[in-house]
Design a protein around this motif. Structure first.
Motif, PDB file in Angstrom:
ATOM      1  N   ILE A  35      46.733  32.533  32.148  1.00 23.26           N
ATOM      2  CA  ILE A  35      46.675  31.279  33.423  1.00 23.26           C
ATOM      3  C   ILE A  35      45.469  30.889  33.338  1.00 23.26           C
ATOM      4  CG2 ILE A  35      47.261  30.734  35.754  1.00 23.26           C
ATOM      5  CD1 ILE A  35      49.590  31.479  33.966  1.00 23.26           C
ATOM      6  N   ASP A  36      44.819  29.673  33.388  1.00 23.40           N
ATOM      7  CA  ASP A  36      43.659  28.881  33.247  1.00 23.40           C
ATOM      8  C   ASP A  36      43.322  28.385  34.728  1.00 23.40           C
ATOM      9  OD1 ASP A  36      43.219  28.593  30.236  1.00 23.40           O
ATOM     10  OD2 ASP A  36      45.337  27.769  30.384  1.00 23.40           O
ATOM     11  N   LEU A  78      48.435  39.313  40.593  1.00 25.35           N
ATOM     12  CA  LEU A  78      47.752  38.453  39.459  1.00 25.35           C
ATOM     13  C   LEU A  78      46.508  38.924  39.094  1.00 25.35           C
ATOM     14  CD1 LEU A  78      49.496  36.033  38.122  1.00 25.35           C
ATOM     15  CD2 LEU A  78      47.613  34.501  39.398  1.00 25.35           C
ATOM     16  N   VAL A  79      45.700  39.004  39.892  1.00 24.67           N
ATOM     17  CA  VAL A  79      44.274  39.446  39.656  1.00 24.67           C
ATOM     18  C   VAL A  79      44.359  40.889  38.870  1.00 24.67           C
ATOM     19  CG1 VAL A  79      42.084  40.014  40.688  1.00 24.67           C
ATOM     20  CG2 VAL A  79      43.105  37.907  41.389  1.00 24.67           C
ATOM     21  N   LYS A  80      45.020  41.747  39.633  1.00 28.46           N
ATOM     22  CA  LYS A  80      45.217  43.125  39.371  1.00 28.46           C
ATOM     23  C   LYS A  80      45.647  43.303  37.886  1.00 28.46           C
ATOM     24  CE  LYS A  80      47.907  47.209  40.399  1.00 28.46           C
ATOM     25  NZ  LYS A  80      48.796  48.099  41.185  1.00 28.46           N
ATOM     26  N   ASN A  98      41.745  36.041  35.508  1.00 31.39           N
ATOM     27  CA  ASN A  98      40.193  35.961  35.871  1.00 31.39           C
ATOM     28  C   ASN A  98      39.889  34.565  36.043  1.00 31.39           C
ATOM     29  OD1 ASN A  98      37.898  37.484  36.395  1.00 31.39           O
ATOM     30  ND2 ASN A  98      37.151  37.225  34.265  1.00 31.39           N
ATOM     31  N   SER A  99      40.443  33.587  36.141  1.00 33.03           N
ATOM     32  CA  SER A  99      39.987  32.214  36.358  1.00 33.03           C
ATOM     33  C   SER A  99      39.912  31.848  37.901  1.00 33.03           C
ATOM     34  CB  SER A  99      41.101  31.279  35.444  1.00 33.03           C
ATOM     35  OG  SER A  99      40.900  31.813  33.928  1.00 33.03           O
ATOM     36  N   LYS A 100      39.901  30.470  37.793  1.00 27.85           N
ATOM     37  CA  LYS A 100      39.599  29.799  39.242  1.00 27.85           C
ATOM     38  C   LYS A 100      41.098  29.664  39.846  1.00 27.85           C
ATOM     39  CE  LYS A 100      35.299  27.346  38.578  1.00 27.85           C
ATOM     40  NZ  LYS A 100      34.828  25.861  38.463  1.00 27.85           N
ATOM     41  N   ALA A 115      40.061  38.331  44.214  1.00 29.67           N
ATOM     42  CA  ALA A 115      40.745  36.708  44.365  1.00 29.67           C
ATOM     43  C   ALA A 115      40.021  35.780  45.086  1.00 29.67           C
ATOM     44  CB  ALA A 115      42.182  37.029  44.950  1.00 29.67           C
ATOM     45  N   ILE A 116      39.507  36.200  46.308  1.00 34.69           N
ATOM     46  CA  ILE A 116      38.965  35.297  47.198  1.00 34.69           C
ATOM     47  C   ILE A 116      37.662  34.611  46.686  1.00 34.69           C
ATOM     48  CG2 ILE A 116      37.480  35.233  49.526  1.00 34.69           C
ATOM     49  CD1 ILE A 116      40.754  35.528  49.584  1.00 34.69           C
ATOM     50  N   LYS A 117      36.910  35.807  45.725  1.00 34.41           N
ATOM     51  CA  LYS A 117      35.679  34.991  45.147  1.00 34.41           C
ATOM     52  C   LYS A 117      36.092  34.168  44.143  1.00 34.41           C
ATOM     53  CE  LYS A 117      33.031  39.295  45.621  1.00 34.41           C
ATOM     54  NZ  LYS A 117      32.391  40.582  45.024  1.00 34.41           N
ATOM     55  N   GLN A 118      37.074  33.915  43.473  1.00 29.38           N
ATOM     56  CA  GLN A 118      37.701  33.253  42.387  1.00 29.38           C
ATOM     57  C   GLN A 118      38.078  31.781  43.144  1.00 29.38           C
ATOM     58  OE1 GLN A 118      39.244  36.920  40.010  1.00 29.38           O
ATOM     59  NE2 GLN A 118      40.359  35.190  39.551  1.00 29.38           N
TER      60      GLN A 118
END
Length: 442
Positions: free
Chosen positions: A53-54, A72-74, A78-80, A120-123
């Motif tokens: 996922i981009d 999803l992060v787990k 690793n994208s925005k 996730a919040i950082k992304q």
């Protein structure tokens, strides 16, 4: 371009759609399923590769649109994540609260941990309404959906085509937030249909019904329990009750807000006045202090003490569909009392405790026991933050082009009726996707 649907297909919750364009994968929303017969899907692997996922585009913070993002992060995303500034603020408190509820209620399996929420919040990257965001030649723009604070409809433009995701659409002339905006053009439209089969009562009529319900309950010597979503519905109800007391429509009330999440969300609302409508801003300017006798209930022990109050209290607590949270305990202690009232002011998904009560079941399971329903049950649809059929049709009609339409977020019989209404009014091509179904977008 291709679009594939993973959630909210012939059901209301679990929003998640994948748009493939320009060799990139865009995930629009990633929410949990809240219907009992669909909850197992939350624990299954994603039917796509999260690592591929981009960009995730988040329409708003409600959990049925957002709560699987940490999962999803787990699993390698690793994208925005692109969303509005207010949604980012709400999302953080809502995800941490949802995790706490799962752990406190001893769910068999926890979907993710705190570290996945933090990552996730950082992304997240924020995009204000009306600004354009370019991603590999594809343009993205948010329009104010007027549903809850920060909610957005999304316009994605690729190869000269525009595809619009409505998100959840709010209502005109509704408290606090501005009216929903409609993107002016769309070749393809993915739109919610939660109330695609009905018309809501007018807001003033609903306010009068709410006030009458409270007055009559107090005359009987009972309490009013309002299961409410911590974000959106709670703020609307507090605003309406406060304004009603100020205008002399009802005597000052003892209102107990038994939801730390709702208290935090209210503070976030007050930090984003840029999305308030003119009336709400005037009310805030003229409000030296609340007209309500408003009590914030912080701890579990404070919540338990409310069980000793037998009359003349309005208790607002989550969760909105009675699937967990502190409202379950208040129902346990009040729903069997005929002098009490339970007021539902939001949608109740099939299979939830709230839906069983609304549907008139005489006994319901609460905290492992079968409890008789003797309290008076009110369903006041005029407080829904979802547009009704007429408002949805007006929203579609404001699009100048003739889009091909995909209907999500509705129970099957409701979606079919909404499809018929669209076809009769506009003559547009309408689809009701199945889960995992893929469509080619020319």
């Amino acid at each position: 371009m291709k679009i594939q649907f993973f959630g909210a297909t012939k059901t209301v919750t679990g929003s998640c759609s994948l748009l493939k364009a320009g060799g990139k994968n865009f995930l629009i929303d990633c929410g949990i399923f809240q219907e009992n017969d669909k909850e197992y899907l939350n624990y299954e692997p994603f039917p796509f590769n999260p690592r591929k996922i981009d960009l995730v585009i988040l329409t708003h913070a409600h959990l049925d649109h957002s709560a699987l993002i940490p999962k999803l992060v787990k699993e390698g995303f690793n994208s925005k994540i692109l969303t509005t500034p207010a949604t980012k603020d709400l999302l953080e408190i809502m995800l941490f609260d949802a995790l706490k509820v799962h752990k406190n209620e001893n769910y068999k399996q926890i979907l993710y941990e705190e570290k996945h929420i933090q990552k996730a919040i950082k992304q997240i990257e924020t995009l204000p309404y009306g600004k354009r965001y370019s991603f590999n030649g594809i343009d993205i723009k948010f329009f104010d959906a007027g549903h809850i604070l920060g909610s957005a409809s999304v316009e994605i433009e690729a190869y000269g085509k525009k595809i619009v995701f409505s998100g959840d659409i709010g209502r005109k002339d509704y408290p606090i937030l501005r009216d929903p905006q409609t993107p002016p053009e769309a070749d393809y439209l993915v739109i919610e249909s939660t109330y695609g089969n009905r018309l809501h009562k007018g807001l003033n009529e609903s306010i009068n019904e709410l006030i009458d319900a409270i007055k009559n309950t107090f005359k009987r010597g009972g309490n009013v329990i309002i299961p409410a979503f911590a974000v959106g519905r709670t703020q609307d109800l507090l605003y309406v009750l406060n304004r009603s007391v100020k205008r002399g429509l009802i005597e000052p009330l003892n209102v107990f807000l038994d939801s730390p999440l709702a208290e935090e969300a209210t503070r976030i609302y007050l930090s984003h006045l840029e999305v308030f409508d003119d009336e709400a801003l005037r009310e805030l300017r003229n409000m030296k202090k609340t007209a309500l006798k408003l009590h914030f209930v912080e701890s579990v022990n404070e919540s338990k003490k409310l069980n000793g109050i037998k009359s003349n209290a309005v208790i607002i607590a989550g969760s909105g569909m009675c699937q967990g949270g502190r409202v379950v305990y208040h129902l346990y202690h009040n729903i069997h009392r005929e002098e009490c009232s339970i007021i539902f002011a939001g949608f109740q998904a099939k299979g939830t405790l709230g839906r069983k009560i609304v549907d008139g079941e005489k006994e319901v399971p609460i905290l492992g026991k079968i409890i008789p329903v003797r309290a008076k049950i009110y369903t006041i649809g005029g407080f829904s933050a979802h547009a009704d059929q007429q408002e949805l049709l007006q929203w579609i009609g404001a699009i100048k082009t003739k889009p091909e339409i995909f209907l999500l977020h509705g129970e099957p019989e409701i979606t079919k009726l909404f499809k018929k209404a669209i076809e009769e009014k506009f003559g547009y091509t309408c689809h009701i996707p199945d889960r995992l179904e893929t469509y080619e977008l020319s």
